[in-house]
Scaffold this motif. Structure first.
Motif, PDB file in Angstrom:
ATOM      1  N   GLY A 154       0.829  -1.210   0.000  1.00 28.53           N
ATOM      2  CA  GLY A 154       0.000   0.000   0.000  1.00 28.53           C
ATOM      3  C   GLY A 154       0.859   1.254   0.000  1.00 28.53           C
ATOM      4  N   ASP A 155       1.919   1.252   0.809  1.00 27.53           N
ATOM      5  CA  ASP A 155       2.820   2.412   0.874  1.00 27.53           C
ATOM      6  C   ASP A 155       3.469   2.671  -0.476  1.00 27.53           C
ATOM      7  N   GLU A 156       3.864   1.570  -1.132  1.00 29.08           N
ATOM      8  CA  GLU A 156       4.537   1.726  -2.425  1.00 29.08           C
ATOM      9  C   GLU A 156       3.545   2.226  -3.481  1.00 29.08           C
ATOM     10  N   ILE A 157       2.291   1.783  -3.399  1.00 27.68           N
ATOM     11  CA  ILE A 157       1.267   2.284  -4.334  1.00 27.68           C
ATOM     12  C   ILE A 157       1.180   3.804  -4.178  1.00 27.68           C
ATOM     13  N   ILE A 158       1.133   4.270  -2.944  1.00 23.15           N
ATOM     14  CA  ILE A 158       1.037   5.719  -2.712  1.00 23.15           C
ATOM     15  C   ILE A 158       2.291   6.413  -3.264  1.00 23.15           C
ATOM     16  N   ARG A 159       3.447   5.790  -3.051  1.00 21.65           N
ATOM     17  CA  ARG A 159       4.709   6.410  -3.499  1.00 21.65           C
ATOM     18  C   ARG A 159       4.757   6.541  -5.031  1.00 21.65           C
ATOM     19  N   GLN A 160       4.117   5.603  -5.743  1.00 15.17           N
ATOM     20  CA  GLN A 160       4.173   5.594  -7.212  1.00 15.17           C
ATOM     21  C   GLN A 160       3.090   6.478  -7.844  1.00 15.17           C
ATOM     22  N   LEU A 161       2.161   6.984  -7.025  1.00 11.84           N
ATOM     23  CA  LEU A 161       1.065   7.798  -7.581  1.00 11.84           C
ATOM     24  C   LEU A 161       1.619   9.067  -8.219  1.00 11.84           C
ATOM     25  N   GLY A 162       1.044   9.411  -9.353  1.00 14.51           N
ATOM     26  CA  GLY A 162       1.483  10.627 -10.035  1.00 14.51           C
ATOM     27  C   GLY A 162       2.709  10.363 -10.890  1.00 14.51           C
ATOM     28  N   ASP A 163       3.337   9.195 -10.695  1.00 14.78           N
ATOM     29  CA  ASP A 163       4.490   8.842 -11.514  1.00 14.78           C
ATOM     30  C   ASP A 163       4.058   7.714 -12.440  1.00 14.78           C
ATOM     31  N   LYS A 164       4.164   6.469 -11.960  1.00 17.41           N
ATOM     32  CA  LYS A 164       3.744   5.350 -12.825  1.00 17.41           C
ATOM     33  C   LYS A 164       2.271   5.015 -12.647  1.00 17.41           C
ATOM     34  N   LEU A 165       1.701   5.424 -11.547  1.00 10.96           N
ATOM     35  CA  LEU A 165       0.308   5.056 -11.267  1.00 10.96           C
ATOM     36  C   LEU A 165      -0.588   6.271 -11.153  1.00 10.96           C
ATOM     37  N   VAL A 166      -1.789   6.139 -11.712  1.00 14.04           N
ATOM     38  CA  VAL A 166      -2.846   7.141 -11.508  1.00 14.04           C
ATOM     39  C   VAL A 166      -4.067   6.395 -10.996  1.00 14.04           C
ATOM     40  N   ILE A 167      -4.652   6.888  -9.923  1.00 18.58           N
ATOM     41  CA  ILE A 167      -5.964   6.405  -9.462  1.00 18.58           C
ATOM     42  C   ILE A 167      -6.779   7.659  -9.209  1.00 18.58           C
ATOM     43  N   ASP A 168      -7.851   7.825  -9.968  1.00 20.72           N
ATOM     44  CA  ASP A 168      -8.579   9.089  -9.909  1.00 20.72           C
ATOM     45  C   ASP A 168     -10.106   8.831  -9.837  1.00 20.72           C
ATOM     46  N   PRO A 169     -10.780   9.271  -8.763  1.00 17.64           N
ATOM     47  CA  PRO A 169     -10.245   9.972  -7.604  1.00 17.64           C
ATOM     48  C   PRO A 169      -9.497   9.013  -6.678  1.00 17.64           C
ATOM     49  N   PHE A 170      -8.599   9.582  -5.871  1.00 20.54           N
ATOM     50  CA  PHE A 170      -7.837   8.777  -4.910  1.00 20.54           C
ATOM     51  C   PHE A 170      -8.221   9.189  -3.493  1.00 20.54           C
ATOM     52  N   ASP A 171      -8.456   8.191  -2.638  1.00 22.18           N
ATOM     53  CA  ASP A 171      -8.784   8.459  -1.241  1.00 22.18           C
ATOM     54  C   ASP A 171      -7.875   7.574  -0.374  1.00 22.18           C
ATOM     55  N   PRO A 172      -7.013   8.172   0.417  1.00 24.61           N
ATOM     56  CA  PRO A 172      -6.074   7.369   1.231  1.00 24.61           C
ATOM     57  C   PRO A 172      -6.779   6.357   2.120  1.00 24.61           C
ATOM     58  N   GLU A 173      -8.054   6.615   2.433  1.00 20.07           N
ATOM     59  CA  GLU A 173      -8.815   5.665   3.263  1.00 20.07           C
ATOM     60  C   GLU A 173      -8.989   4.317   2.559  1.00 20.07           C
TER      61      GLU A 173
END
Ligand SMILES: O=c1ccn([C@H]2C[C@H](O)[C@@H](COP(=O)(O)OP(=O)(O)OP(=O)(O)O)O2)c(=O)[nH]1
Length: 258
Positions: free
Chosen positions: A70-89
């Motif tokens: 999960g931490d790595e998914i957050i770290r990759q957001l905006g770079d290799k990954l887009v999830i839109d909308p994104f909610d940390p919850e």
């Protein structure tokens, strides 16, 4: 003869494997000794010094596929990954929960034919819920739009729904590196079950990849923003001019748009 080379040289040899040195340093030295003895003499210029351990370069190791945390998914957001909308919850230890959009499609055919475009009807899931019936395939979609580069995206229904006898993409679904779009979901149930819009329906997770890859660029499903019925008929000689007809019974019966 053994010759040591630097990590920089190693990276030149494997330019597309920037992570490899880091991953290799986790590999037990004993494996490398065994590999070395099996490949001795194959290449004289074949060692990498990492600390006190010599590792052969003549053997390209296969990395085990890994799952992003999960931490790595957050770290990759905006770079290799887009999830839109994104909610940390919605982050899990090794996945992210995706939610259900408020529409469904059902095919309106006695026999669904893989070789032709099939007619379908659109249903709305009202906020007070919608009851799915057994024996019927429902197509839904995620509310989230995702983009994935450099990793393999996969989705999996949540076990909470399995436990209700509601199956979402049974067995999970493999996405393609480079897929951009919302995800079409196939759903069916064993007993009538009530569902609601926006409920967290499935999870997306990401695997690392070995080897060269070309991003997905299919003209079938890339950039989907709507529930996308099957386009397999295109491969089976289905008539492209025969549109996949959307039936809107509300409009036909009452002159409504929905
Ligand atoms: O349940 C799924 C599975 C995949 N996809 C998306 C992501 C994936 O990258 C794309 C294509 O999926 P797949 O490769 O399984 O489709 P195909 O039938 O093989 O079509 P193509 O020939 O375009 O690869 O559709 C979904 O929306 N829902």
């Amino acid at each position: 003869m053994c010759q040591s080379v630097s990590i920089r040289h190693f990276q030149q040899i494997y330019p597309n494997e920037p992570e490899l040195c880091r991953i290799e340093s986790l590999t037990p030295a004993v494996d490398w000794q065994t590999i070395h003895s099996n490949h001795r003499g194959e290449n004289a210029f074949d060692f990498l010094d990492v600390g006190s351990v010599k590792r052969p370069l003549s053997f390209k190791p296969l990395r085990s596929p890994m799952l992003l945390s999960g931490d790595e998914i957050i770290r990759q957001l905006g770079d290799k990954l887009v999830i839109d909308p994104f909610d940390p919850e919605q982050i899990n230890p090794n996945s992210y929960d995706l939610s259900l959009h408020d529409e469904l499609l059902v095919y309106e055919e006695v026999v669904i034919d893989a070789a032709t475009p099939n007619r379908y009807r659109r249903l709305e899931i009202p906020s007070e819920g919608f009851t799915l019936q057994p024996g019927q395939l429902y197509l839904g979609r995620t509310a989230e739009y995702t983009e994935t580069r450099g990793f393999v995206p996969m989705i999996q229904g949540r076990s909470s729904f399995d436990r209700l006898g509601l199956y979402i993409n049974p067995g999970g679904s493999l996405g393609d590196v480079g897929y951009c779009g919302t995800w079409t979901l196939g759903m069916h149930c064993v007993q009538p079950v009530r569902i609601y819009p926006k409920m967290k329906i499935c999870q997306i997770y990401y695997m690392t990849l070995q080897g060269q890859v070309q991003d997905y660029c299919s003209d079938k499903y890339q950039n989907s923003r709507d529930i996308q019925p099957s386009l397999i008929y295109r491969e089976l000689g289905g008539d492209e001019r025969d549109d996949q007809l959307e039936l809107n019974f509300g409009e036909l019966l009452h002159g409504n748009t929905r």
